[in-house]
Design a protein around this motif. Sequence first.
Motif, short mmCIF file in Angstrom:
data_model
loop_
_atom_site.label_atom_id
_atom_site.label_comp_id
_atom_site.label_asym_id
_atom_site.label_seq_id
_atom_site.Cartn_x
_atom_site.Cartn_y
_atom_site.Cartn_z
N TRP A 131 1.10 -1.11 0.46
CA TRP A 131 -0.27 0.30 0.34
C TRP A 131 0.34 1.29 0.22
N ALA A 151 -4.76 -0.91 -3.98
CA ALA A 151 -4.89 -1.38 -2.82
C ALA A 151 -5.62 -2.20 -2.51
N GLU A 152 -7.26 -1.95 -2.56
CA GLU A 152 -8.29 -2.56 -2.42
C GLU A 152 -7.85 -4.07 -3.38
N TRP A 193 -6.24 -6.02 -0.97
CA TRP A 193 -6.48 -6.63 0.59
C TRP A 193 -8.06 -7.69 -0.18
N TYR A 225 -5.69 -5.68 9.29
CA TYR A 225 -5.69 -4.14 8.72
C TYR A 225 -5.02 -2.54 9.20
N VAL A 232 -2.56 -0.36 7.62
CA VAL A 232 -3.09 1.33 7.22
C VAL A 232 -1.05 1.90 7.41
N PRO A 274 -10.77 -1.00 2.44
CA PRO A 274 -9.41 0.16 1.01
C PRO A 274 -10.12 1.04 -0.22
#
Length: 410
Positions: free
Chosen positions: A276, A302-303, A306, A339, A343, A395
């Motif tokens: 990320w 990023a999504e 994930w 998660y 971050v 995300p």
Amino acid sequence: MTAAVEAEQAYEILTVETVPRYIAERPALRGLIDPAQITRVRDVGDGNMNLVFVVESSGGNLVLKQALPWVRIDPTWPITPERNRFEAQALRAHGSAAPGLVPAIYDADDARHVVAIEDLSDHRVWRGALNEGLRHEGAATDLGHYVARVAFGTSVFGLGAEAHKAAVAASVNPELCEITEDLVFTEPYIRHEHNKILPANAQDVADYAGDPRVRTAIGMAKLAFMTHAEALIHGDLHTGSVLVRAEEPGRARSTRAFDVEFAFYGPVGFDIGALWGNFVLAAARARALGDDEHATWVLGLAEEAWAAFRAEFTALWPGRADPRVYGDGVLEGFLSGVYGDAVAAGAAKAARRVIGFSRVADIETLPEDVRVTAIRGVLRAARLLLVEGAATEGPGALFDRVGDALAGES
Ligand code: SR1
Ligand code: MG
């Protein structure tokens, strides 16, 4: 005599000229490549720390990676070549947990600190491809699967209690962890000779590193890095540690994580966060150059990573050890911990590359005025991630906001 010279004398440092003899001396390698058939040896090492040779022969190729006893880009900085042993160990463990997502390993030479691995010269380093605006569709999905398979397969869930403890004990990698503790989680937040800050970014850095909420979140992330022995993580999964090859007619796409010398038992979110953070850097570059479409595409990775991680880890979950207590609530709790760690790690990994040691081409190859804008955007994005990231739902929404921060809209 410097530490570097002393260490050099302790084992042979390979050169293009000596590689054929080295191969002839290694039983595992001379069975793969006939030294007499070697047509070319190329020195392709351009990373921070190691020598890398591509060995070509009429019967096939391989790569030799040798750990130097100092940092390649700063020979006054001694560093243990033992890291090569961790690289070999992690390549084997990751190759078994996530086949096809790391290079195959052919040989490990603990005396001369060399690993021999698969030649992937038909791939390219993802960072360079992203910086050229290229899209390797599916690479983020592959990496989400890689992190999930390694996370599950090397964790207490995949190994069970006894094997997990043995693996944790065998993978303590203090010198390399210390580099990350210093370079990622400490030096950017103190006065340090490694920090190089453009005058036009001085206030941006002060606003970021001086924010007490940032400092607390970074401190908590460092603590998690040092104490959460969840899985044998890659430990340095930036886009320069990923090789990609696009799908073509008759050839499947391929994505490989490499350079696993920083592997240790740490928080799984650190690997997701490394990806990320480096997507933030690539997007900041694109945005500063006016390529908003590419920036938006990169932030969407990023999504994608994930979602692939979450789906794959969830698919592996029914095979966990000890489901008596590790019920589905634990799965949700574990994923939400990953998660939160991701971050914070993402922010830390992006910020360190624009403040401290070991910069990245995404930013450094920009003209200075554009670089100032990109760095400002990265620091705004990192602050957003640290201060509001864990509370932002998923995300998708979070990296939309990161896009706004890069554009100066938050
Ligand atoms: C001593 S240079 C260390 C950096 O290079 C590696 O790629 C890691 O990112 C590390 O922080
Ligand atoms: Mg590396």
